[in-house]
Design a protein around this motif. Structure first.
Motif, PDB file in Angstrom:
ATOM      1  N   LEU A  80      -1.270   2.428 -13.812  1.00 20.46           N
ATOM      2  CA  LEU A  80      -1.049   3.141 -15.073  1.00 20.46           C
ATOM      3  C   LEU A  80      -2.364   3.353 -15.824  1.00 20.46           C
ATOM      4  CD1 LEU A  80       2.222   1.495 -16.464  1.00 20.46           C
ATOM      5  CD2 LEU A  80       1.975   3.688 -15.282  1.00 20.46           C
ATOM      6  N   SER A  81      -3.234   2.360 -15.772  1.00 19.73           N
ATOM      7  CA  SER A  81      -4.539   2.479 -16.422  1.00 19.73           C
ATOM      8  C   SER A  81      -5.404   3.517 -15.713  1.00 19.73           C
ATOM      9  CB  SER A  81      -5.251   1.123 -16.435  1.00 19.73           C
ATOM     10  OG  SER A  81      -4.503   0.164 -17.150  1.00 19.73           O
ATOM     11  N   GLU A  82      -5.324   3.501 -14.392  1.00 18.65           N
ATOM     12  CA  GLU A  82      -6.089   4.432 -13.560  1.00 18.65           C
ATOM     13  C   GLU A  82      -5.653   5.887 -13.819  1.00 18.65           C
ATOM     14  OE1 GLU A  82      -5.224   5.643  -8.991  1.00 18.65           O
ATOM     15  OE2 GLU A  82      -5.577   3.514  -9.356  1.00 18.65           O
ATOM     16  N   GLN A 129       1.951   9.123  -6.390  1.00 23.31           N
ATOM     17  CA  GLN A 129       2.434  10.488  -6.163  1.00 23.31           C
ATOM     18  C   GLN A 129       3.496  10.873  -7.181  1.00 23.31           C
ATOM     19  OE1 GLN A 129       3.256  12.037  -2.197  1.00 23.31           O
ATOM     20  NE2 GLN A 129       2.316  10.222  -1.303  1.00 23.31           N
ATOM     21  N   GLN A 130       4.398   9.947  -7.447  1.00 20.25           N
ATOM     22  CA  GLN A 130       5.507  10.266  -8.346  1.00 20.25           C
ATOM     23  C   GLN A 130       5.058  10.317  -9.810  1.00 20.25           C
ATOM     24  OE1 GLN A 130       9.558   8.702  -6.653  1.00 20.25           O
ATOM     25  NE2 GLN A 130       7.972   7.249  -6.050  1.00 20.25           N
ATOM     26  N   ILE A 131       4.044   9.550 -10.163  1.00 24.59           N
ATOM     27  CA  ILE A 131       3.455   9.692 -11.499  1.00 24.59           C
ATOM     28  C   ILE A 131       2.858  11.090 -11.635  1.00 24.59           C
ATOM     29  CG2 ILE A 131       1.583   8.941 -13.025  1.00 24.59           C
ATOM     30  CD1 ILE A 131       2.017   6.096 -11.981  1.00 24.59           C
ATOM     31  N   SER A 132       2.221  11.569 -10.562  1.00 21.80           N
ATOM     32  CA  SER A 132       1.651  12.922 -10.585  1.00 21.80           C
ATOM     33  C   SER A 132       2.735  13.977 -10.782  1.00 21.80           C
ATOM     34  CB  SER A 132       0.890  13.198  -9.283  1.00 21.80           C
ATOM     35  OG  SER A 132      -0.249  12.369  -9.189  1.00 21.80           O
ATOM     36  N   TRP A 133       3.879  13.777 -10.132  1.00 20.16           N
ATOM     37  CA  TRP A 133       5.003  14.698 -10.361  1.00 20.16           C
ATOM     38  C   TRP A 133       5.338  14.750 -11.848  1.00 20.16           C
ATOM     39  CZ3 TRP A 133       9.377  12.768  -6.548  1.00 20.16           C
ATOM     40  CH2 TRP A 133       8.929  12.870  -5.223  1.00 20.16           C
ATOM     41  N   ALA A 134       5.489  13.553 -12.419  1.00 18.93           N
ATOM     42  CA  ALA A 134       5.903  13.454 -13.830  1.00 18.93           C
ATOM     43  C   ALA A 134       4.896  14.154 -14.738  1.00 18.93           C
ATOM     44  CB  ALA A 134       6.069  11.993 -14.227  1.00 18.93           C
ATOM     45  N   LEU A 135       3.621  13.948 -14.465  1.00 22.43           N
ATOM     46  CA  LEU A 135       2.585  14.585 -15.283  1.00 22.43           C
ATOM     47  C   LEU A 135       2.640  16.100 -15.139  1.00 22.43           C
ATOM     48  CD1 LEU A 135      -0.421  12.150 -14.653  1.00 22.43           C
ATOM     49  CD2 LEU A 135       1.042  12.279 -16.685  1.00 22.43           C
ATOM     50  N   SER A 143       0.832  -1.211   0.000  1.00 26.50           N
ATOM     51  CA  SER A 143       0.000   0.000   0.000  1.00 26.50           C
ATOM     52  C   SER A 143       0.866   1.261   0.000  1.00 26.50           C
ATOM     53  CB  SER A 143      -0.942   0.005   1.218  1.00 26.50           C
ATOM     54  OG  SER A 143      -0.213   0.032   2.424  1.00 26.50           O
ATOM     55  N   PHE A 144       1.998   1.227   0.731  1.00 27.89           N
ATOM     56  CA  PHE A 144       2.934   2.350   0.711  1.00 27.89           C
ATOM     57  C   PHE A 144       3.508   2.539  -0.701  1.00 27.89           C
ATOM     58  CE2 PHE A 144       4.182   1.456   5.418  1.00 27.89           C
ATOM     59  CZ  PHE A 144       3.050   2.117   5.851  1.00 27.89           C
ATOM     60  N   GLN A 145       3.899   1.405  -1.313  1.00 31.23           N
ATOM     61  CA  GLN A 145       4.485   1.467  -2.654  1.00 31.23           C
ATOM     62  C   GLN A 145       3.487   2.033  -3.668  1.00 31.23           C
ATOM     63  OE1 GLN A 145       6.910  -1.845  -4.135  1.00 31.23           O
ATOM     64  NE2 GLN A 145       6.813  -2.795  -2.120  1.00 31.23           N
ATOM     65  N   GLN A 146       2.243   1.600  -3.558  1.00 32.30           N
ATOM     66  CA  GLN A 146       1.217   2.093  -4.479  1.00 32.30           C
ATOM     67  C   GLN A 146       1.020   3.599  -4.325  1.00 32.30           C
ATOM     68  OE1 GLN A 146      -1.736  -0.687  -3.039  1.00 32.30           O
ATOM     69  NE2 GLN A 146      -1.802  -1.772  -4.996  1.00 32.30           N
ATOM     70  N   ASP A 147       0.991   4.063  -3.090  1.00 38.22           N
ATOM     71  CA  ASP A 147       0.815   5.486  -2.809  1.00 38.22           C
ATOM     72  C   ASP A 147       1.996   6.289  -3.361  1.00 38.22           C
ATOM     73  OD1 ASP A 147      -0.053   7.895  -1.867  1.00 38.22           O
ATOM     74  OD2 ASP A 147       0.037   7.399   0.250  1.00 38.22           O
ATOM     75  N   ALA A 159       5.145  -7.644 -10.026  1.00 38.86           N
ATOM     76  CA  ALA A 159       4.045  -6.719  -9.733  1.00 38.86           C
ATOM     77  C   ALA A 159       3.461  -6.136 -11.012  1.00 38.86           C
ATOM     78  CB  ALA A 159       4.559  -5.600  -8.832  1.00 38.86           C
ATOM     79  N   PHE A 160       3.487  -6.902 -12.086  1.00 39.21           N
ATOM     80  CA  PHE A 160       3.049  -6.364 -13.379  1.00 39.21           C
ATOM     81  C   PHE A 160       1.588  -5.921 -13.337  1.00 39.21           C
ATOM     82  CE2 PHE A 160       1.629  -6.497 -17.799  1.00 39.21           C
ATOM     83  CZ  PHE A 160       2.648  -5.800 -18.429  1.00 39.21           C
ATOM     84  N   ASP A 161       0.736  -6.753 -12.775  1.00 37.55           N
ATOM     85  CA  ASP A 161      -0.700  -6.416 -12.732  1.00 37.55           C
ATOM     86  C   ASP A 161      -0.950  -5.184 -11.863  1.00 37.55           C
ATOM     87  OD1 ASP A 161      -1.252  -8.539 -14.379  1.00 37.55           O
ATOM     88  OD2 ASP A 161      -1.838  -9.895 -12.756  1.00 37.55           O
ATOM     89  N   GLU A 162      -0.241  -5.094 -10.740  1.00 39.16           N
ATOM     90  CA  GLU A 162      -0.404  -3.952  -9.840  1.00 39.16           C
ATOM     91  C   GLU A 162       0.054  -2.654 -10.518  1.00 39.16           C
ATOM     92  OE1 GLU A 162      -0.213  -7.602  -7.309  1.00 39.16           O
ATOM     93  OE2 GLU A 162       0.895  -6.872  -9.050  1.00 39.16           O
TER      94      GLU A 162
END
Length: 255
Positions: free
Chosen positions: A142-144, A115-121, A107-111, A134-137
């Motif tokens: 990424l889809s979300e 957050q870091q994807i948001s930085w990139a965007l 759950s920490f990793q997902q959070d 963790a391919f599915d996770e």
């Protein structure tokens, strides 16, 4: 010929003389473009120090490695986010999810990943994804967060042919390294039908050393062995592999 190592931790070498030798061997092998991901807050300075020494050859990326995502990850993220203002960076990475070593931090990793994807965007930067068991996770997030600006590299891709297709459909490139040279990895079959237009090269040095140096510390100069293996697989020259994969890296990183 210009070869690009899109993922190397060459800055781990603390001895200035040995580091200079590592860099010279890179340049001797025409590996003249190196992209450096930090792993945590403490390694940010190491990345920037190497970039200052070789500004024409080394390019920084910043992020929090999933294996370094602990209960205090928010503090680490804040420090790294602040560091992104210290100088130009070319990607957010390496980031992602790793369930090989510790599933309890998922759950920490997902959070942290979100957050870091948001930085990139927000910064209009690519992301460099660490994905282990963790391919599915990873795909779910990424889809979300799918966005026209969301792009980057699946670092150290070792998945199936089907997963390679999924990565490409998302607009990402496959980072191919030393595992391609391993006899029973199956990676050659997984990317047999993947165009070079969707591939970049990497070493992940000092890890994942290619044959014929497997078992010893990896270094970016060994990228030539990955490039040659890919050239043999695709039945083209190593120069052609270098040309296309370096062109792909320029498209991704903008340099």
């Amino acid at each position: 010929m210009i070869l690009t190592d899109t993922h190397t931790h060459l800055y781990y070498e603390a001895d200035p003389e040995k580091l200079a030798q590592l860099m010279q061997r890179c340049l001797d092998k025409e590996v003249s473009r190196l992209f450096l991901p930090n792993v945590d807050a403490s390694s940010v300075s190491q990345v920037f120090n190497l970039v200052k020494l070789y500004p024409e050859n080394c390019f920084p990326m910043l992020g929090l490695h999933p294996c370094d995502v602990k209960s205090d990850f928010q503090e680490e993220l804040n420090t790294i986010r602040q560091a992104t203002t210290q100088g130009k960076i070319y990607a957010i990475g390496e980031i992602g999810i790793d369930l090989h070593w510790d599933k309890t931090t998922l759950s920490f990793q997902q959070d942290a990943f979100r957050q870091q994807i948001s930085w990139a965007l927000n910064m209009d930067l690519p992301i460099v994804i660490h994905c282990r068991e963790a391919f599915d996770e990873i795909l779910e997030i990424l889809s979300e967060m799918k966005n026209d600006k969301l792009r980057g590299i699946f670092h150290c891709f070792t998945g199936t042919a089907e997963q390679a297709e999924q990565v490409i459909e998302l607009g990402f490139y496959l980072g191919i390294g030393g595992v391609l040279t391993y006899k029973n990895s199956g990676l050659d079959q997984a990317i047999a039908n993947v165009s070079l237009n969707h591939i970049v090269l990497e070493t992940d040095s000092p890890y994942l050393t290619p044959v014929p140096f497997r078992g010893k510390p990896n270094e970016s100069s060994y990228l030539v062995y990955v490039a040659q293996k890919l050239a043999d697989l695709k039945e083209v020259s190593i120069e052609e592999v270098a040309r296309i994969t370096t062109s792909n890296s320029k498209t991704i990183f903008g340099i």
